[in-house]
Motif scaffolding. Structure first.
Motif, PDB file in Angstrom:
ATOM      1  N   ARG A 114      -6.810 -13.482  -1.398  1.00 63.76           N
ATOM      2  CA  ARG A 114      -6.436 -12.065  -1.471  1.00 63.76           C
ATOM      3  C   ARG A 114      -5.230 -11.740  -0.598  1.00 63.76           C
ATOM      4  O   ARG A 114      -4.534 -10.747  -0.856  1.00 63.76           O
ATOM      5  CB  ARG A 114      -7.621 -11.187  -1.065  1.00 63.76           C
ATOM      6  CG  ARG A 114      -8.700 -11.075  -2.121  1.00 63.76           C
ATOM      7  CD  ARG A 114      -9.648  -9.927  -1.813  1.00 63.76           C
ATOM      8  NE  ARG A 114     -10.396 -10.131  -0.574  1.00 63.76           N
ATOM      9  CZ  ARG A 114     -11.560 -10.764  -0.492  1.00 63.76           C
ATOM     10  NH1 ARG A 114     -12.129 -11.251  -1.587  1.00 63.76           N
ATOM     11  NH2 ARG A 114     -12.172 -10.894   0.673  1.00 63.76           N
ATOM     12  N   GLN A 115      -4.967 -12.535   0.419  1.00 56.73           N
ATOM     13  CA  GLN A 115      -3.822 -12.272   1.288  1.00 56.73           C
ATOM     14  C   GLN A 115      -2.503 -12.395   0.542  1.00 56.73           C
ATOM     15  O   GLN A 115      -1.492 -11.848   0.982  1.00 56.73           O
ATOM     16  CB  GLN A 115      -3.835 -13.225   2.479  1.00 56.73           C
ATOM     17  CG  GLN A 115      -4.924 -12.911   3.499  1.00 56.73           C
ATOM     18  CD  GLN A 115      -4.908 -13.885   4.653  1.00 56.73           C
ATOM     19  OE1 GLN A 115      -3.878 -14.493   4.960  1.00 56.73           O
ATOM     20  NE2 GLN A 115      -6.055 -14.052   5.299  1.00 56.73           N
ATOM     21  N   GLY A 116      -2.502 -13.118  -0.562  1.00 60.22           N
ATOM     22  CA  GLY A 116      -1.278 -13.295  -1.339  1.00 60.22           C
ATOM     23  C   GLY A 116      -1.135 -12.285  -2.455  1.00 60.22           C
ATOM     24  O   GLY A 116      -0.436 -12.553  -3.434  1.00 60.22           O
ATOM     25  N   ILE A 117      -1.762 -11.116  -2.331  1.00 60.86           N
ATOM     26  CA  ILE A 117      -1.755 -10.116  -3.404  1.00 60.86           C
ATOM     27  C   ILE A 117      -1.519  -8.729  -2.821  1.00 60.86           C
ATOM     28  O   ILE A 117      -2.049  -8.392  -1.761  1.00 60.86           O
ATOM     29  CB  ILE A 117      -3.091 -10.127  -4.168  1.00 60.86           C
ATOM     30  CG1 ILE A 117      -3.242 -11.432  -4.969  1.00 60.86           C
ATOM     31  CG2 ILE A 117      -3.213  -8.925  -5.113  1.00 60.86           C
ATOM     32  CD1 ILE A 117      -4.609 -11.626  -5.587  1.00 60.86           C
ATOM     33  N   VAL A 118      -0.736  -7.910  -3.518  1.00 58.98           N
ATOM     34  CA  VAL A 118      -0.616  -6.495  -3.210  1.00 58.98           C
ATOM     35  C   VAL A 118      -0.794  -5.729  -4.515  1.00 58.98           C
ATOM     36  O   VAL A 118      -0.220  -6.101  -5.543  1.00 58.98           O
ATOM     37  CB  VAL A 118       0.740  -6.147  -2.548  1.00 58.98           C
ATOM     38  CG1 VAL A 118       1.918  -6.578  -3.407  1.00 58.98           C
ATOM     39  CG2 VAL A 118       0.826  -4.655  -2.246  1.00 58.98           C
ATOM     40  N   VAL A 119      -1.644  -4.710  -4.508  1.00 55.42           N
ATOM     41  CA  VAL A 119      -1.890  -3.908  -5.706  1.00 55.42           C
ATOM     42  C   VAL A 119      -0.996  -2.681  -5.660  1.00 55.42           C
ATOM     43  O   VAL A 119      -0.985  -1.938  -4.665  1.00 55.42           O
ATOM     44  CB  VAL A 119      -3.365  -3.476  -5.814  1.00 55.42           C
ATOM     45  CG1 VAL A 119      -3.583  -2.700  -7.114  1.00 55.42           C
ATOM     46  CG2 VAL A 119      -4.283  -4.695  -5.766  1.00 55.42           C
ATOM     47  N   VAL A 120      -0.231  -2.452  -6.723  1.00 58.00           N
ATOM     48  CA  VAL A 120       0.673  -1.309  -6.805  1.00 58.00           C
ATOM     49  C   VAL A 120      -0.021  -0.214  -7.608  1.00 58.00           C
ATOM     50  O   VAL A 120      -0.290  -0.388  -8.807  1.00 58.00           O
ATOM     51  CB  VAL A 120       2.004  -1.697  -7.462  1.00 58.00           C
ATOM     52  CG1 VAL A 120       2.952  -0.492  -7.494  1.00 58.00           C
ATOM     53  CG2 VAL A 120       2.648  -2.868  -6.724  1.00 58.00           C
ATOM     54  N   GLY A 121      -0.340   0.905  -6.948  1.00 58.17           N
ATOM     55  CA  GLY A 121      -1.056   1.970  -7.646  1.00 58.17           C
ATOM     56  C   GLY A 121      -1.564   3.034  -6.711  1.00 58.17           C
ATOM     57  O   GLY A 121      -0.853   3.445  -5.784  1.00 58.17           O
ATOM     58  N   SER A 122      -2.791   3.470  -6.918  1.00 62.49           N
ATOM     59  CA  SER A 122      -3.409   4.544  -6.145  1.00 62.49           C
ATOM     60  C   SER A 122      -4.615   4.009  -5.387  1.00 62.49           C
ATOM     61  O   SER A 122      -5.556   3.493  -5.998  1.00 62.49           O
ATOM     62  CB  SER A 122      -3.858   5.674  -7.075  1.00 62.49           C
ATOM     63  OG  SER A 122      -4.780   6.533  -6.446  1.00 62.49           O
TER      64      SER A 122
END
Length: 330
Positions: free
Chosen positions: A38-46
């Motif tokens: 999960r450290q290699g992920i960023v979620v773009v949204g709300s």
């Protein structure tokens, strides 16, 4: 699941339509990953919508904003959308606007080198167009946002892969788009992609556009006039390509190992066999762009949004494929 992206940049996941199942499958998929992955992920949204989705799927992950201090289970790049109405399963232009803004932000982050590529959750084309963004879907939108002349949709599963000459157009228009130039460009894009992910010499089959490839003009002349010349031009460039081959047999042959990739002449010719044999594991990949993008191969599923019934397996596959591309680019 593969280890986290070896690049020092995270992969960006766009949240998709806030009223659909995208936020749920994202939270369920991230809950299935290890903390390191999960450290290699960023979620773009709300963040608020994602927190709501987390409750639906029973996730205990904490959400923090990108750049915010602390050890958070999920990192979110918050994108503000004034007037957002994100009611489960309800089509709304504000959700179309939100989906567009999430994708646009992720594209800009990737172009700037802050993220390694995109993984997209589903959008609703009607909501997108009602918000004033006149695109046929992700592929056309991404081509426009990146200034690309052309893009190609590839559907990938472990045993069958298909790349499309055309996608979201009418069947009448699709026939007109199957020009020698476009078919050749599609063959080349597929060949380049398979080489990138490890195929030394991809074997590519080109499906015919007419029944039985037209039977030498009996059922149409397009295969002889446009598709066969594209195959010959590709062969002259050293590509191992075969066809045109009747579409009613080529997928069976590819599924059983004769070919690594099938060039489909239009949307349903490629989507139907792919969804038949790999409905939950097919990954949608955009080729021909200056950035990498993978996606789930399903829609917003408004009928089950908010119920926690959506299957997150496809999102896990899309994330894994996105990381594979990030690693190959690195």
């Amino acid at each position: 699941m593969a280890p986290r992206n070896p690049s020092d940049k995270p992969v960006a996941i766009t949240m998709g339509d806030p009223a659909g199942v995208g936020p749920e499958v994202i939270m369920a998929a991230l809950s299935a990953l290890s903390p390191d992955e999960r450290q290699g992920i960023v979620v773009v949204g709300s963040r608020a919508v994602l927190e709501r989705a987390g409750k639906v799927v029973g996730s205990t992950l904490t959400l923090g904003l990108r750049g915010q201090a602390g050890n958070h289970g999920v990192v979110v790049e918050e994108v503000d959308v004034p007037g957002l109405k994100a009611e489960f399963g309800q089509l709304d232009p504000s959700c179309g606007e939100a989906a567009f803004r999430y994708i646009e932000r992720a594209v800009r982050l990737t172009e700037a080198g802050e993220t390694a590529g995109l993984v997209t959750a589903p959008i609703n084309k009607e909501a997108l167009n009602k918000a004033g963004h006149k695109y046929d879907g992700h592929t056309g939108m991404l081509a426009s946002l990146t200034g690309s002349r052309a893009s190609f949709m590839l559907l990938a599963s472990p045993r069958l892969k298909a790349i499309h000459v055309s996608t979201h157009v009418s069947l009448r228009d699709a026939i007109g788009r199957a020009t020698t130039e476009r078919v050749l460009a599609t063959i080349e894009a597929g060949n380049d992609h398979l080489k990138r992910i490890g195929y030394a010499k991809p074997r590519i089959a080109v499906a015919g556009i007419n029944p039985h490839c037209g039977e030498n003009g009996l059922f149409g002349s397009e295969d002889v006039e446009f598709i066969a010349p594209a195959v010959e031009l590709a062969r002259a460039k050293g590509i191992e390509v075969f066809g045109p081959i009747s579409a009613d047999t080529v997928y069976h042959r590819a599924y059983n190992g004769a070919f690594d990739l099938v060039v489909a002449q239009y949307h349903d010719q490629g989507h139907i066999p792919m969804k038949l044999v790999a409905f939950d594991t097919t990954v949608n990949v955009s080729l021909g762009l200056p950035i990498d993008r993978t996606s789930v191969d399903h829609g917003t599923a408004f009928d089950i949004a908010g119920t926690g019934k959506a299957n997150h397996e496809n999102m896990l596959e899309a994330i894994a494929y996105g990381r594979k591309l990030a690693a190959s680019r690195h």
